[in-house]
Write an enzyme that holds these catalytic residues in place. Structure first.
Site, PDB file in Angstrom:
ATOM      1  N   LYS A  91       0.849  -1.207   0.000  1.00 15.46           N
ATOM      2  CA  LYS A  91       0.000   0.000   0.000  1.00 15.46           C
ATOM      3  C   LYS A  91       0.880   1.252   0.000  1.00 15.46           C
ATOM      4  O   LYS A  91       2.095   1.166   0.228  1.00 15.46           O
ATOM      5  CB  LYS A  91      -0.893  -0.025   1.237  1.00 15.46           C
ATOM      6  CG  LYS A  91      -0.111  -0.015   2.534  1.00 15.46           C
ATOM      7  CD  LYS A  91      -0.933  -0.487   3.711  1.00 15.46           C
ATOM      8  CE  LYS A  91      -0.101  -0.440   4.981  1.00 15.46           C
ATOM      9  NZ  LYS A  91      -0.738  -1.173   6.074  1.00 15.46           N
ATOM     10  N   ARG A  99      -9.623  -0.552  15.011  1.00 17.18           N
ATOM     11  CA  ARG A  99      -9.516   0.185  13.762  1.00 17.18           C
ATOM     12  C   ARG A  99     -10.464  -0.527  12.810  1.00 17.18           C
ATOM     13  O   ARG A  99     -11.629  -0.708  13.130  1.00 17.18           O
ATOM     14  CB  ARG A  99      -8.048   0.150  13.315  1.00 17.18           C
ATOM     15  CG  ARG A  99      -7.458   1.464  12.989  1.00 17.18           C
ATOM     16  CD  ARG A  99      -5.975   1.363  12.743  1.00 17.18           C
ATOM     17  NE  ARG A  99      -5.582   0.217  11.915  1.00 17.18           N
ATOM     18  CZ  ARG A  99      -4.376   0.026  11.413  1.00 17.18           C
ATOM     19  NH1 ARG A  99      -3.428   0.916  11.654  1.00 17.18           N
ATOM     20  NH2 ARG A  99      -4.080  -1.003  10.672  1.00 17.18           N
ATOM     21  N   TYR A 117      17.052  30.264   5.457  1.00 17.41           N
ATOM     22  CA  TYR A 117      16.025  31.041   6.149  1.00 17.41           C
ATOM     23  C   TYR A 117      16.338  31.157   7.628  1.00 17.41           C
ATOM     24  O   TYR A 117      16.716  30.178   8.275  1.00 17.41           O
ATOM     25  CB  TYR A 117      14.658  30.371   5.979  1.00 17.41           C
ATOM     26  CG  TYR A 117      14.064  30.574   4.608  1.00 17.41           C
ATOM     27  CD1 TYR A 117      13.843  31.852   4.093  1.00 17.41           C
ATOM     28  CD2 TYR A 117      13.710  29.483   3.822  1.00 17.41           C
ATOM     29  CE1 TYR A 117      13.289  32.037   2.828  1.00 17.41           C
ATOM     30  CE2 TYR A 117      13.154  29.647   2.559  1.00 17.41           C
ATOM     31  CZ  TYR A 117      12.949  30.939   2.066  1.00 17.41           C
ATOM     32  OH  TYR A 117      12.410  31.115   0.836  1.00 17.41           O
ATOM     33  N   MET A 136      12.031  24.606   0.828  1.00 11.19           N
ATOM     34  CA  MET A 136      11.045  23.789   0.126  1.00 11.19           C
ATOM     35  C   MET A 136      11.699  22.840  -0.876  1.00 11.19           C
ATOM     36  O   MET A 136      11.354  21.667  -0.958  1.00 11.19           O
ATOM     37  CB  MET A 136      10.024  24.675  -0.599  1.00 11.19           C
ATOM     38  CG  MET A 136       8.886  23.873  -1.215  1.00 11.19           C
ATOM     39  SD  MET A 136       7.707  24.900  -2.100  1.00 11.19           S
ATOM     40  CE  MET A 136       6.939  25.779  -0.762  1.00 11.19           C
TER      41      MET A 136
HETATM   42  C1  PLP Z   1       0.193  -2.025   6.635  1.00 12.56           C
HETATM   43  C2  PLP Z   1      -0.257  -3.305   7.194  1.00 12.56           C
HETATM   44  C3  PLP Z   1       0.648  -4.340   7.434  1.00 12.56           C
HETATM   45  C4  PLP Z   1       2.140  -4.169   7.318  1.00 12.56           C
HETATM   46  O1  PLP Z   1       2.627  -3.686   8.538  1.00 12.56           O
HETATM   47  P1  PLP Z   1       4.173  -3.372   8.789  1.00 12.56           P
HETATM   48  O2  PLP Z   1       4.215  -2.871  10.176  1.00 12.56           O
HETATM   49  O3  PLP Z   1       4.543  -2.324   7.784  1.00 12.56           O
HETATM   50  O4  PLP Z   1       4.924  -4.628   8.573  1.00 12.56           O
HETATM   51  C5  PLP Z   1       0.134  -5.557   7.844  1.00 12.56           C
HETATM   52  N1  PLP Z   1      -1.184  -5.730   8.026  1.00 12.56           N
HETATM   53  C6  PLP Z   1      -2.080  -4.741   7.830  1.00 12.56           C
HETATM   54  C7  PLP Z   1      -3.525  -5.003   8.065  1.00 12.56           C
HETATM   55  C8  PLP Z   1      -1.656  -3.501   7.421  1.00 12.56           C
HETATM   56  O5  PLP Z   1      -2.534  -2.506   7.250  1.00 12.56           O
END
Ligand code: PLP
Length: 356
Positions: free
Chosen positions: A49, A143, A259, A307
């Site tokens: 992701k 969550r 800056y 920036m």
């Molecule tokens: C992002 C995610 C992972 C990966 O977690 P890491 O800490 O990056 O290894 C695993 N399971 C779920 C449900 C996630 O959202």
């Protein structure tokens, strides 16, 4: 008129970016193989992701596939759609699940696998025709995921579950919550038929066999992050941000840099300006703190990060020329402890101006 989406993003004669994110492909593959091995009899999947944690999902997915990975997790449907020509659709699962009938029918027509998180999502999936899906059960992070009390709902009974997931809140520390969550996850596994069970992220893999089920879901550690010390000997740095020197200049004693003039030269010195700034994810916390490599030489960041500019002390590399490339020190555990940013933030904030 041709559809806008078919236009190339850059004309072929467009000058290259002055920033690039170099990926150590062998280290990425080795990290996956190490995590797969540490997962024992379970297989390691890969969380890709957020554009492969900022490294470029379209770059890392084929490398992980070649290493042996056969299951990939993204958060959104649009992220999954970007991978459809790279791997078999059934190897990609979407963690956020379907939020609409359109999402569910897209999953059906593309062959992507939804992760069902709510009773409403279960109903959307069934209404779209159902089929193999994953199920996320909340065991204490509060969550995404079904509550334990919802597992007996009739809309869940009809699901064809590939992987039954839960997610740990505190896998990277010795917390009693880990064992509590593991117990609930095992309870859910006993209650619902499924092909595979999964609980562990990167840090969860280090908690041992009882946390592995049949599939683990590492993300961070694939990309060189070290969430707990047990993993340190197995994980190598993957992402090496590099940047071009744009200008050199000579400072006199008393001259200040950047800056708000937060650095003052105490003697004449050579400095250089690189095309890197907070808009590229090199945040202001690196001001007067970051270091950059030119070969073996270590160059300190002077003054505030702007920036899209950062000034370096060239004392240790006096022959560095305008146009030369240097490598930002970006080892994740060290960078996190230096800046207070998390290793996740350090990776995912690297901006779009890095050529990937
Ligand atoms: C992002 C995610 C992972 C990966 O977690 P890491 O800490 O990056 O290894 C695993 N399971 C779920 C449900 C996630 O959202």
């Amino acid at each position: 008129m041709a559809p806008r989406a078919n236009f190339p993003t850059m004309p072929p004669d467009c000058p290259a970016f002055p920033l690039r994110l170099t990926i150590d492909a062998a280290a990425l593959a080795d990290n996956w193989r190490a995590l797969d091995r540490l997962s024992g009899s379970a297989s390691a999947a890969a969380a890709v992701k957020a554009d492969g944690y900022g490294l470029g999902a379209r770059r890392v997915v084929p490398l992980l596939w070649d290493a042996g990975c056969r299951t990939f997790y993204v958060a959104h449907w649009a992220e999954a759609a970007e991978l459809l020509d790279l791997v078999t659709p059934g190897s990609v699962a979407v963690l956020h699940g379907p939020l609409s009938a359109a999402d569910a029918s897209f999953a059906k027509s593309s062959g992507l696998r939804p992760v069902i998180n709510t009773l409403a999502q279960a109903q959307l999936w069934q209404a779209a025709g159902g089929g193999l899906c994953d199920l996320m059960v909340d065991t204490g992070i509060n969550r995404l995921g079904l509550a334990m009390g919802e597992l007996a709902d009739p809309s869940i009974a009809g699901l064809e579950i590939d992987t039954l997931h839960s997610h740990l809140a505190s896998a990277d520390e010795a917390s009693p919550l880990n064992e509590t969550q593991r117990g609930r996850w095992l309870g859910a596994c006993n209650q619902l038929p499924h092909r595979r069970a999964a609980l562990a992220n990167s840090a969860g893999i280090a908690l041992g066999e009882g946390y592995h089920g049949q599939l683990t879901r590492p993300g961070l550690a694939l990309y060189g992050g070290v969430p707990c010390s047990t993993l340190a000997p197995h994980i190598r740095q993957v992402a090496f941000p590099q940047v071009q020197l744009m200008q050199r200049r000579t400072l006199q004693a008393g001259d200040t840099v950047g800056y708000n003039a937060t650095f003052t030269a105490s003697a004449p010195m050579e400095v250089g300006v690189v095309s890197l700034g907070y808009a590229d994810g090199y945040l202001r916390c690196w001001s007067n703190l970051g270091t950059i490599r030119a070969g073996e030489a270590e160059l300190s960041v002077l003054g505030r990060i702007s920036m899209d500019m950062t000034v370096l002390d060239l004392s240790a590399a006096l022959d560095l020329a305008e146009g030369d490339w240097v490598t930002i020190d970006y080892a994740l555990p060290e960078s996190a402890s230096k800046t207070g940013l998390s290793q996740y933030e350090l990776l995912t904030s690297l901006g779009r101006r890095f050529q990937r």
